[in-house]
Design an enzyme around this catalytic site. Structure first.
Site, PDB file in Angstrom:
ATOM      1  N   SER A 134       2.503   0.376  11.121  1.00 34.96           N
ATOM      2  CA  SER A 134       2.705   1.790  10.762  1.00 34.96           C
ATOM      3  C   SER A 134       3.960   2.263  11.484  1.00 34.96           C
ATOM      4  O   SER A 134       4.364   1.673  12.504  1.00 34.96           O
ATOM      5  CB  SER A 134       1.510   2.608  11.251  1.00 34.96           C
ATOM      6  OG  SER A 134       1.795   3.994  11.187  1.00 34.96           O
ATOM      7  N   TYR A 147      -5.295   4.573  17.508  1.00 38.70           N
ATOM      8  CA  TYR A 147      -4.573   4.072  16.326  1.00 38.70           C
ATOM      9  C   TYR A 147      -3.155   3.645  16.691  1.00 38.70           C
ATOM     10  O   TYR A 147      -2.701   2.551  16.361  1.00 38.70           O
ATOM     11  CB  TYR A 147      -4.559   5.171  15.261  1.00 38.70           C
ATOM     12  CG  TYR A 147      -3.966   4.765  13.930  1.00 38.70           C
ATOM     13  CD1 TYR A 147      -4.741   4.135  12.961  1.00 38.70           C
ATOM     14  CD2 TYR A 147      -2.627   5.030  13.626  1.00 38.70           C
ATOM     15  CE1 TYR A 147      -4.205   3.784  11.729  1.00 38.70           C
ATOM     16  CE2 TYR A 147      -2.086   4.681  12.402  1.00 38.70           C
ATOM     17  CZ  TYR A 147      -2.877   4.060  11.446  1.00 38.70           C
ATOM     18  OH  TYR A 147      -2.334   3.713  10.229  1.00 38.70           O
TER      19      TYR A 147
HETATM   20  P1  NAD Z   1      -7.403   2.924   2.792  1.00 34.49           P
HETATM   21  O1  NAD Z   1      -8.456   3.528   3.656  1.00 34.49           O
HETATM   22  O2  NAD Z   1      -7.006   3.639   1.571  1.00 34.49           O
HETATM   23  O3  NAD Z   1      -7.824   1.428   2.458  1.00 34.49           O
HETATM   24  C1  NAD Z   1      -8.194   0.571   3.520  1.00 34.49           C
HETATM   25  C2  NAD Z   1      -9.154  -0.484   3.027  1.00 34.49           C
HETATM   26  O4  NAD Z   1      -9.566  -1.248   4.184  1.00 34.49           O
HETATM   27  C3  NAD Z   1     -10.434   0.092   2.399  1.00 34.49           C
HETATM   28  O5  NAD Z   1     -10.706  -0.542   1.176  1.00 34.49           O
HETATM   29  C4  NAD Z   1     -11.506  -0.204   3.443  1.00 34.49           C
HETATM   30  O6  NAD Z   1     -12.783  -0.417   2.875  1.00 34.49           O
HETATM   31  C5  NAD Z   1     -10.954  -1.485   4.090  1.00 34.49           C
HETATM   32  N1  NAD Z   1     -11.523  -1.748   5.401  1.00 34.49           N
HETATM   33  C6  NAD Z   1     -11.700  -0.866   6.423  1.00 34.49           C
HETATM   34  N2  NAD Z   1     -12.310  -1.474   7.444  1.00 34.49           N
HETATM   35  C7  NAD Z   1     -12.521  -2.757   7.091  1.00 34.49           C
HETATM   36  C8  NAD Z   1     -13.121  -3.882   7.709  1.00 34.49           C
HETATM   37  N3  NAD Z   1     -13.660  -3.791   8.941  1.00 34.49           N
HETATM   38  N4  NAD Z   1     -13.147  -5.051   7.039  1.00 34.49           N
HETATM   39  C9  NAD Z   1     -12.640  -5.144   5.787  1.00 34.49           C
HETATM   40  N5  NAD Z   1     -12.073  -4.122   5.140  1.00 34.49           N
HETATM   41  C10 NAD Z   1     -12.012  -2.943   5.780  1.00 34.49           C
HETATM   42  O7  NAD Z   1      -6.133   2.702   3.734  1.00 34.49           O
HETATM   43  P2  NAD Z   1      -4.574   2.549   3.376  1.00 34.49           P
HETATM   44  O8  NAD Z   1      -3.938   3.859   3.552  1.00 34.49           O
HETATM   45  O9  NAD Z   1      -4.378   1.780   2.125  1.00 34.49           O
HETATM   46  O10 NAD Z   1      -4.140   1.679   4.640  1.00 34.49           O
HETATM   47  C11 NAD Z   1      -3.896   0.290   4.589  1.00 34.49           C
HETATM   48  C12 NAD Z   1      -3.168  -0.098   5.870  1.00 34.49           C
HETATM   49  O11 NAD Z   1      -1.940   0.613   5.923  1.00 34.49           O
HETATM   50  C13 NAD Z   1      -3.940   0.262   7.138  1.00 34.49           C
HETATM   51  O12 NAD Z   1      -3.762  -0.749   8.098  1.00 34.49           O
HETATM   52  C14 NAD Z   1      -3.266   1.548   7.581  1.00 34.49           C
HETATM   53  O13 NAD Z   1      -3.393   1.748   8.958  1.00 34.49           O
HETATM   54  C15 NAD Z   1      -1.839   1.284   7.165  1.00 34.49           C
HETATM   55  N6  NAD Z   1      -1.023   2.479   7.008  1.00 34.49           N
HETATM   56  C16 NAD Z   1      -1.362   3.452   6.103  1.00 34.49           C
HETATM   57  C17 NAD Z   1      -0.546   4.575   5.998  1.00 34.49           C
HETATM   58  C18 NAD Z   1      -0.840   5.695   5.021  1.00 34.49           C
HETATM   59  O14 NAD Z   1      -0.185   6.752   5.103  1.00 34.49           O
HETATM   60  N7  NAD Z   1      -1.774   5.543   4.099  1.00 34.49           N
HETATM   61  C19 NAD Z   1       0.596   4.712   6.799  1.00 34.49           C
HETATM   62  C20 NAD Z   1       0.896   3.701   7.698  1.00 34.49           C
HETATM   63  C21 NAD Z   1       0.081   2.588   7.789  1.00 34.49           C
END
Ligand code: NAD
Length: 251
Positions: A134, A147
């Site tokens: 991130s 986080y």
């Molecule tokens: P999201 O919540 O939309 O999707 C995350 C997925 O991970 C979900 O399907 C959830 O069920 C799954 N998950 C959670 N815990 C789990 C576990 N213990 N085992 C298996 N699966 C698990 O999240 P997103 O926004 O798509 O984020 C994806 C990645 O990108 C994450 O690592 C997040 O930190 C990172 N990220 C997101 C953003 C943003 O703005 N959305 C920004 C920077 C980084």
């Protein structure tokens, strides 16, 4: 890009960025393994898609999942360590249980999945590990102590994997800014004025918009391709210019 006869394992693939990666790799011909704790996509299995219900912070479940991957597809070419959760709190507000949960899902799971995926790559003397970190590996906001710590540590893990398994295996961290996913929408919904928070998110980026999961997936797919074979150990930001300006620098 053509990913026929390649196998990619994607964690957290049921939603958001992981789901976008799964679709893009599938459309490019890859065998796609989706690891997630969400149950609602278990019906998507077909000859090139294998959904495994797996908590990627559990060694037992990760071990079992990779055994199934071996039985089904025989090997692993790419690992996309994407699963993540967000919990809000300062150090004094965060409980030990919340801290451990964030560390286990956002950091330990990357270690575990890499531990079980890399041996397949070593056999082929080729492979790529992508770690979704991130911008919070570089910048921080209030109340994200666990986080931001986990996301920063991912950069160290990325360098370690890149150094330890070079030249055959590459490892790259991808650091998104604000991306329109269920995680973002759920976080914003916690606020008393979600529209205002969304506008703040938009305004933080030089692009004056937030990113899409597909844009992150396109970068992930490029980084896995041989066209990116000179990129390893790096943290690549995909963040619409978030955080590069000095506050008050407008003329
Ligand atoms: P999201 O919540 O939309 O999707 C995350 C997925 O991970 C979900 O399907 C959830 O069920 C799954 N998950 C959670 N815990 C789990 C576990 N213990 N085992 C298996 N699966 C698990 O999240 P997103 O926004 O798509 O984020 C994806 C990645 O990108 C994450 O690592 C997040 O930190 C990172 N990220 C997101 C953003 C943003 O703005 N959305 C920004 C920077 C980084």
């Amino acid at each position: 890009m053509n990913y026929q006869n390649k196998t990619v394992v994607i964690t957290g693939a049921a939603k958001g960025i992981g789901a976008a990666c799964a679709k893009l790799f599938f459309d490019a011909g890859a065998n796609v393994v989706l690891l997630d704790v969400a149950k609602d996509t278990s019906n998507i299995n077909d000859d090139r898609r294998l959904y495994i219900h797996c908590d990627v912070s559990s060694e037992t479940q990760v071990n079992e999942a990779f055994q199934k991957v071996e039985q089904h597809f025989g090997s692993v070419d790419f690992l996309v360590n994407n699963a993540g959760i967000q919990r809000y709190g300062t150090v004094t507000e965060t409980t030990v249980e919340e801290w451990d949960l964030v560390m286990n899902v956002n950091l330990k799971s990357l270690f575990l999945c890499s531990k079980y995926a890399i041996p397949f790559m070593l056999e082929k003397k080729k492979g790529v590990v992508i770690n979704i970190a991130s911008v919070q590996a570089f910048l921080s906001q209030q109340k994200v102590a666990a986080y931001t710590t986990a996301k920063s540590a991912i950069l160290g893990l990325t360098r370690s994997i890149a150094v330890d398994y070079a030249p055959h295996i590459r490892c790259v961290a991808v650091c998104p800014g604000t991306i329109d996913t269920p995680m973002l929408r759920d976080s914003i919904a916690l606020s008393p004025d979600p529209d205002e928070v969304m506008q703040e998110c938009v305004d933080m980026h030089l692009t004056k918009r937030i990113g899409t999961p597909e844009e992150v997936a396109e970068l992930v797919m490029f980084l896995c391709d041989d066209k990116a074979s000179f990129i390893t150990g790096q943290a690549i930001r995909i963040d619409g210019g978030l955080g590069i300006t000095i506050q008050g620098s407008k003329r």
